[in-house]
Motif scaffolding. Structure first.
Motif, short mmCIF file in Angstrom:
data_model
loop_
_atom_site.label_atom_id
_atom_site.label_comp_id
_atom_site.label_asym_id
_atom_site.label_seq_id
_atom_site.Cartn_x
_atom_site.Cartn_y
_atom_site.Cartn_z
N ALA A 291 0.82 -1.21 0.00
CA ALA A 291 0.00 0.00 0.00
C ALA A 291 0.86 1.26 0.00
O ALA A 291 0.45 2.30 -0.53
CB ALA A 291 -0.94 0.00 1.21
N LEU A 292 2.06 1.19 0.57
CA LEU A 292 2.90 2.38 0.63
C LEU A 292 3.35 2.80 -0.77
O LEU A 292 3.44 3.99 -1.07
CB LEU A 292 4.12 2.11 1.52
CG LEU A 292 3.83 1.85 3.00
CD1 LEU A 292 5.12 1.74 3.78
CD2 LEU A 292 2.94 2.92 3.59
N GLN A 293 3.65 1.82 -1.63
CA GLN A 293 4.03 2.17 -3.00
C GLN A 293 2.88 2.87 -3.71
O GLN A 293 3.08 3.84 -4.44
CB GLN A 293 4.44 0.91 -3.76
CG GLN A 293 4.96 1.21 -5.17
CD GLN A 293 5.22 -0.05 -5.97
OE1 GLN A 293 4.49 -1.02 -5.88
NE2 GLN A 293 6.28 -0.04 -6.76
N ALA A 294 1.65 2.38 -3.49
CA ALA A 294 0.49 3.02 -4.11
C ALA A 294 0.26 4.40 -3.52
O ALA A 294 -0.09 5.35 -4.23
CB ALA A 294 -0.75 2.14 -3.93
N LEU A 295 0.46 4.55 -2.19
CA LEU A 295 0.33 5.87 -1.57
C LEU A 295 1.36 6.85 -2.14
O LEU A 295 1.07 8.03 -2.33
CB LEU A 295 0.49 5.75 -0.06
CG LEU A 295 -0.72 5.20 0.71
CD1 LEU A 295 -0.32 4.82 2.12
CD2 LEU A 295 -1.85 6.22 0.74
N GLY A 300 -4.87 7.87 -7.67
CA GLY A 300 -5.14 7.02 -8.83
C GLY A 300 -4.60 5.63 -8.64
O GLY A 300 -5.26 4.64 -8.98
N ALA A 301 -3.40 5.52 -8.06
CA ALA A 301 -2.81 4.21 -7.81
C ALA A 301 -3.56 3.48 -6.71
O ALA A 301 -3.73 2.25 -6.76
CB ALA A 301 -1.34 4.37 -7.43
N GLU A 431 -5.19 11.60 8.05
CA GLU A 431 -6.19 11.18 9.03
C GLU A 431 -7.48 10.75 8.34
O GLU A 431 -8.16 9.82 8.78
CB GLU A 431 -6.48 12.32 10.00
CG GLU A 431 -5.31 12.67 10.91
CD GLU A 431 -5.67 13.75 11.90
OE1 GLU A 431 -6.88 14.04 12.04
OE2 GLU A 431 -4.76 14.31 12.53
N LYS A 432 -7.84 11.42 7.25
CA LYS A 432 -9.08 11.09 6.53
C LYS A 432 -8.78 10.03 5.49
O LYS A 432 -8.16 10.31 4.46
CB LYS A 432 -9.66 12.35 5.88
CG LYS A 432 -10.09 13.40 6.89
CD LYS A 432 -10.69 14.62 6.21
CE LYS A 432 -11.15 15.66 7.23
NZ LYS A 432 -11.73 16.86 6.56
N ILE A 433 -9.22 8.81 5.76
CA ILE A 433 -8.88 7.66 4.94
C ILE A 433 -9.44 7.79 3.52
O ILE A 433 -8.77 7.45 2.54
CB ILE A 433 -9.40 6.36 5.59
CG1 ILE A 433 -8.81 6.21 6.99
CG2 ILE A 433 -9.05 5.16 4.73
CD1 ILE A 433 -7.30 6.26 7.04
N ASP A 434 -10.66 8.31 3.39
CA ASP A 434 -11.29 8.40 2.06
C ASP A 434 -10.45 9.24 1.10
O ASP A 434 -10.50 9.01 -0.11
CB ASP A 434 -12.69 9.00 2.17
CG ASP A 434 -13.69 8.04 2.79
OD1 ASP A 434 -13.36 6.85 2.88
OD2 ASP A 434 -14.77 8.48 3.19
N ALA A 435 -9.67 10.18 1.63
CA ALA A 435 -8.92 11.08 0.77
C ALA A 435 -7.89 10.35 -0.08
O ALA A 435 -7.60 10.77 -1.21
CB ALA A 435 -8.23 12.15 1.61
N VAL A 436 -7.34 9.24 0.43
CA VAL A 436 -6.28 8.57 -0.34
C VAL A 436 -6.85 7.80 -1.52
O VAL A 436 -6.09 7.37 -2.40
CB VAL A 436 -5.46 7.62 0.57
CG1 VAL A 436 -4.86 8.36 1.73
CG2 VAL A 436 -6.28 6.43 1.04
N PRO A 442 -8.10 16.87 -4.52
CA PRO A 442 -6.70 17.28 -4.67
C PRO A 442 -5.78 16.10 -4.39
O PRO A 442 -6.10 15.22 -3.61
CB PRO A 442 -6.53 18.37 -3.60
CG PRO A 442 -7.60 18.08 -2.59
CD PRO A 442 -8.76 17.53 -3.36
N ASP A 443 -4.64 16.07 -5.07
CA ASP A 443 -3.68 14.99 -4.89
C ASP A 443 -3.12 15.06 -3.49
O ASP A 443 -2.47 16.02 -3.10
CB ASP A 443 -2.56 15.15 -5.92
CG ASP A 443 -1.67 13.91 -5.99
OD1 ASP A 443 -1.62 13.17 -4.99
OD2 ASP A 443 -1.05 13.70 -7.05
N ARG A 444 -3.35 14.01 -2.69
CA ARG A 444 -2.91 14.00 -1.30
C ARG A 444 -1.39 13.93 -1.16
O ARG A 444 -0.86 14.06 -0.07
CB ARG A 444 -3.54 12.80 -0.57
CG ARG A 444 -5.05 12.89 -0.45
CD ARG A 444 -5.48 14.06 0.38
NE ARG A 444 -5.02 13.98 1.76
CZ ARG A 444 -5.26 14.90 2.66
NH1 ARG A 444 -5.93 15.99 2.35
NH2 ARG A 444 -4.83 14.76 3.89
#
Length: 504
Positions: A291-295, A300-301, A431-436, A442-444
């Protein structure tokens, strides 16, 4: 979905294989554990650490059978499937322990049998059980998982979905050359080998570009286009999606007919045997994800990773059988979704990483539309490459992780040499999970609201949330010179969920 992936003949073969396996298990209890995940998520490291900690009596406080002292010994035995390559455990451990290098990634299916001798916690069970369990660990490349959903899709479905995904914002620039080439092709024209080859090569180049760290995309079928093996150059890999197809039968001798035939050959001779001979024989499953690579790569990832996990879960056979049906059909009754590389974050962020994976898994399970299996999530590091500390900056005390970044990793313009240990402030997950997952917002990766600090900081001055990769740790030794087991984060919790009940 899994029921639509096989024919009546397939089911008959599966039933015979299962019956044979169950008959053998009456005298020698065994459990088939599938270890799978997308590329570079850490499957090889997980299996190596799993086996090493059990054989060497590692520190596993949440693994009840080990904690209570009921495991007499664990050892490797000859695997039951002679036609499947052996998982090269010894080579992988040598790389980790002796060379402090991560082992090579999974490139083909492999298997390893670990046998555990134990004393049951129940007196009644001790009367009827041999206190011996063989865990057959089946490792297969993440790229091959991407093929399983193709078994339920026609060539027209595959083509339509491929073009729909190719125009997504995170993919559009990478797919532009392939889409332009495809647009100039007449699917109804006479079949031509060189045209098919150009399309296939352009399509494969687009998929490979999607896989690179900058995009870190996950849903990239067909998987053998990324890892062809001995199929490279074969007609079974010389096809590509075509635009604007309908469900009408293609003209005989046309390019579309050629592509459809090769797509069907790929499904029939490559994907289906893999599904029938391996996936349908599993009892338990762990899906490891990075998940860290996608973050790192942005929303989009992350959305693409969620899509991939959903399609993967839809291809398993989850649920619980009964005494009669279990003789003819295996069901996966426990699935663990594990976010690896938790050691790349300070423990203060582990709950957030686990919440992100929980959100991803819960939605994937709901969309895959299956019930009956226990599904859990965990943030873990099968081999812990860092330790934690604190650094004082002005009046602020910052939590840091300390380790040796891999050669070539970068933070704030500094490139590491692969030998120098450093303390890094990894930043905080949102903190806001939905944002990722929100590709419309906006790009987090930009200004994610992390605490500001000088020095080596991941995710603050850098233009993106950036989690670097570390070398394996140098193992500690006792005063007598004995090498201790591989350190980990929550590997014991994973073991308890996956096999703990069979050792009760």
């Amino acid at each position: 979905m899994a029921s639509s992936l096989t024919t009546f003949t397939d089911e008959a073969k599966i039933a015979l294989d299962t019956l044979s396996g169950r008959a053998t298990a009456l005298f020698s209890p065994s459990l088939r554990l599938g270890v799978t995940g997308l590329s570079r998520a850490g499957k090889t490291v997980f299996i190596s650490a799993f086996v090493h900690n059990l054989i060497h009596g590692g520190r596993l406080p949440l693994f009840e059978a080990q904690k209570s002292g009921r495991i007499a010994r664990a050892f490797l035995e000859e695997q039951p499937d002679d036609a499947v390559p052996r998982f090269q455990y010894e080579d992988h451990i040598a790389a980790l322990v002796n060379d402090c290098l991560w082992p090579d990634s999974t490139r083909a299916i492999s298997e390893l049998r670990l046998t555990i001798e134990y004393e049951s916690a129940s007196g009644w069970s001790r009367m009827f059980s041999s206190g011996r369990l063989s865990v057959d660990i089946v490792d297969y490349p993440g790229e091959w998982l991407l093929d399983l959903p193709l078994l339920g899709k026609s060539y027209a479905d595959f083509s339509r979905e491929a073009f729909d995904m190719a125009v997504l914002p995170v993919r559009a620039d990478l797919s532009q050359e392939w889409r332009a080439l495809s647009a100039a092709i007449d699917a109804n024209a006479d079949a031509d080998e060189m045209t098919a080859r150009r399309l296939a090569e352009s399509f494969a180049a687009y998929l490979k570009a999607c896989k690179l760290d900058e995009r870190a995309l996950s849903t990239l079928p067909p998987g053998r286009f990324l890892m062809p093996g001995d199929l490279e150059g074969s007609p079974a890999l010389t096809f590509a999606p075509l635009p604007g197809l309908s469900e009408r039968r293609a003209r005989s001798g046309s390019l579309q007919a050629m592509m459809e035939r090769r797509y069907e050959a790929y499904r029939t001779h490559v994907v289906k045997p893999f599904f029938r001979e391996h996936i349908t024989r599993l009892d338990r499953q762990i899906v490891v994800i990075d998940a860290l690579q996608a973050l790192n790569a942005g929303p989009g990832a992350m959305a693409d990773l969620e899509r991939a996990v959903t399609e993967i879960l839809a291809c398993f056979r989850p649920g619980r059988g009964n005494f009669l049906t279990d003789f003819f059909s295996r069901r996966i009754d426990r699935i663990l979704v594990a976010a690896t590389k938790a050691d790349h974050l300070h423990h203060e962020s582990h709950d957030r990483l686990q919440a992100i994976v929980r959100r991803l898994a819960d939605r994937a399970v709901a969309r895959a539309n299956f019930t009956g299996a226990d599904v859990d999530v965990v943030a873990l590091a099968a081999v812990r490459a860092t330790r934690e500390g604190t650094v004082k900056q002005s009046r602020e005390t910052l939590p840091v992780i300390i380790g040796t970044p891999l050669k070539g990793e970068k933070i704030n313009g500094e490139t590491f040499d692969g030998r120098t240990e450093t303390a890094i402030f990894p930043g905080d997950l949102p903190e806001k999970i939905d944002a990722v997952f929100d590709v419309s917002g906006p790009d987090r990766r930009q200004n994610p609201g992390h605490r500001q600090s000088p020095g080596h900081r991941q995710g603050n001055q850098d233009p993106a949330i950036r989690f670097v990769r570390f070398r394996p740790p140098k193992l500690e030794r006792t005063a007598e010179g004995v090498t201790l087991s591989l350190p980990h984060i929550r590997l014991d919790r994973a073991l308890q969920f996956l096999i703990g009940d069979h050792l009760a």
